[in-house]
Design an enzyme around this catalytic site. Structure first.
Site, PDB file in Angstrom:
ATOM      1  N   LYS A  55       9.272  42.435 -66.065  1.00  0.00           N
ATOM      2  CA  LYS A  55       9.646  42.192 -64.669  1.00  0.00           C
ATOM      3  C   LYS A  55      11.121  41.810 -64.621  1.00  0.00           C
ATOM      4  O   LYS A  55      11.542  40.846 -65.281  1.00  0.00           O
ATOM      5  CB  LYS A  55       8.827  41.011 -64.147  1.00  0.00           C
ATOM      6  CG  LYS A  55       7.834  41.360 -63.068  1.00  0.00           C
ATOM      7  CD  LYS A  55       7.051  40.110 -62.728  1.00  0.00           C
ATOM      8  CE  LYS A  55       6.598  40.114 -61.308  1.00  0.00           C
ATOM      9  NZ  LYS A  55       5.852  38.884 -60.995  1.00  0.00           N
TER      10      LYS A  55
HETATM   11  O1  G3P Z   1       4.190  37.824 -58.492  1.00  0.00           O
HETATM   12  C1  G3P Z   1       5.073  37.123 -57.745  1.00  0.00           C
HETATM   13  C2  G3P Z   1       4.739  36.947 -56.297  1.00  0.00           C
HETATM   14  O2  G3P Z   1       3.514  37.453 -55.982  1.00  0.00           O
HETATM   15  C3  G3P Z   1       5.034  35.546 -55.818  1.00  0.00           C
HETATM   16  O3  G3P Z   1       4.345  35.184 -54.670  1.00  0.00           O
HETATM   17  O4  G3P Z   1       3.558  33.466 -53.095  1.00  0.00           O
HETATM   18  O5  G3P Z   1       5.351  32.878 -54.736  1.00  0.00           O
HETATM   19  O6  G3P Z   1       5.836  34.390 -52.820  1.00  0.00           O
HETATM   20  P1  G3P Z   1       4.797  33.909 -53.798  1.00  0.00           P
END
Ligand code: G3P
Length: 219
Positions: A84
């Site tokens: 990533k």
């Molecule tokens: O995989 C990373 C992503 O899904 C993060 O989500 O909820 O931290 O914006 P969030």
């Protein structure tokens, strides 16, 4: 459509893996920090749990040269890893280089159609638009999913659309409706999305009616 778990919680991955529905896992520095312990060990454990799954592991270095080296080292950890890398202009040259070297990549922190197009042109495996983080600043995050789907299909790119930052059942539904190739879902959202009160009530009602027959063995 593939379903990934958005977590680094090994116990939860172990539990959900038995459903036969999980195609991969997306980790990030936040998830690995929450999981505590040695992140390398955690990543290897996850890769082993889902040998046929696609496991995303994010770079933590900042300078492009260091990100490049780290990306290669992460990719070497296991065959089922996708590296990533944040969708930042400074990293375009190394993303291009890694793509030529066939390092599997999931480009994270994608917010716009144009960022997505740039990454598709570089030939990455997945782009991860962050739906919930758009919502955090009062913009409907699902729109970008529809835009990216249209762009990928219109120009015939092979990059997969991976809906990320999924915060609730509505986002999950929209990721499906927008034609995402993958949705990565936090455990709490997956639980909410797969539970239904009417299903539970229905099971209880059938059970109560069945018991009225007084039969012990069936069939
Ligand atoms: O995989 C990373 C992503 O899904 C993060 O989500 O909820 O931290 O914006 P969030």
């Amino acid at each position: 459509m593939k379903i990934f778990l958005d977590t680094a919680d090994v116990k939860q991955i172990e539990k959900w893996k038995d459903t036969g529905l999980i195609d991969g896992v997306t980790t990030n520095p936040t998830h690995l920090s929450k999981a505590k312990g040695n992140p390398r060990k955690t990543v290897l454990e996850i890769c082993k749990l889902l040998p046929k799954g696609e496991i995303s592991v994010e770079v933590t270095e900042k300078k492009p040269d260091a990100v490049y080296k780290q990306a290669k080292a992460i990719a070497k950890l296991s065959k089922n890893i996708l590296v990533k890398i944040p969708c930042h202009r400074d990293y375009y040259p190394i993303i291009a280089k890694l793509a030529k070297e066939r390092v599997k990549m999931n480009i994270t922190l994608v917010f716009t159609l144009i960022q997505g197009l740039m990454m598709c042109k570089l030939g990455v495996d997945y782009i991860s638009p962050f739906v919930g983080r758009w919502d955090d600043i009062d913009v409907d995050g699902v729109d970008v999913l529809y835009q990216l789907r249209h762009m990928i299909d219109e120009y015939g790119f092979e990059t997969g659309l991976l809906a990320a930052s999924i915060r609730g059942v509505r986002h999950f539904n929209e990721a499906i409706m927008a034609g995402s190739d993958v949705v990565t879902v936090p455990i709490s959202v997956l639980e909410k999305s797969t539970d239904h009160l009417l299903t539970d009530q229905g099971i209880e009602k059938f059970d109560a009616d069945w018991k009225k027959l007084g039969i012990r063995t069936f069939p």
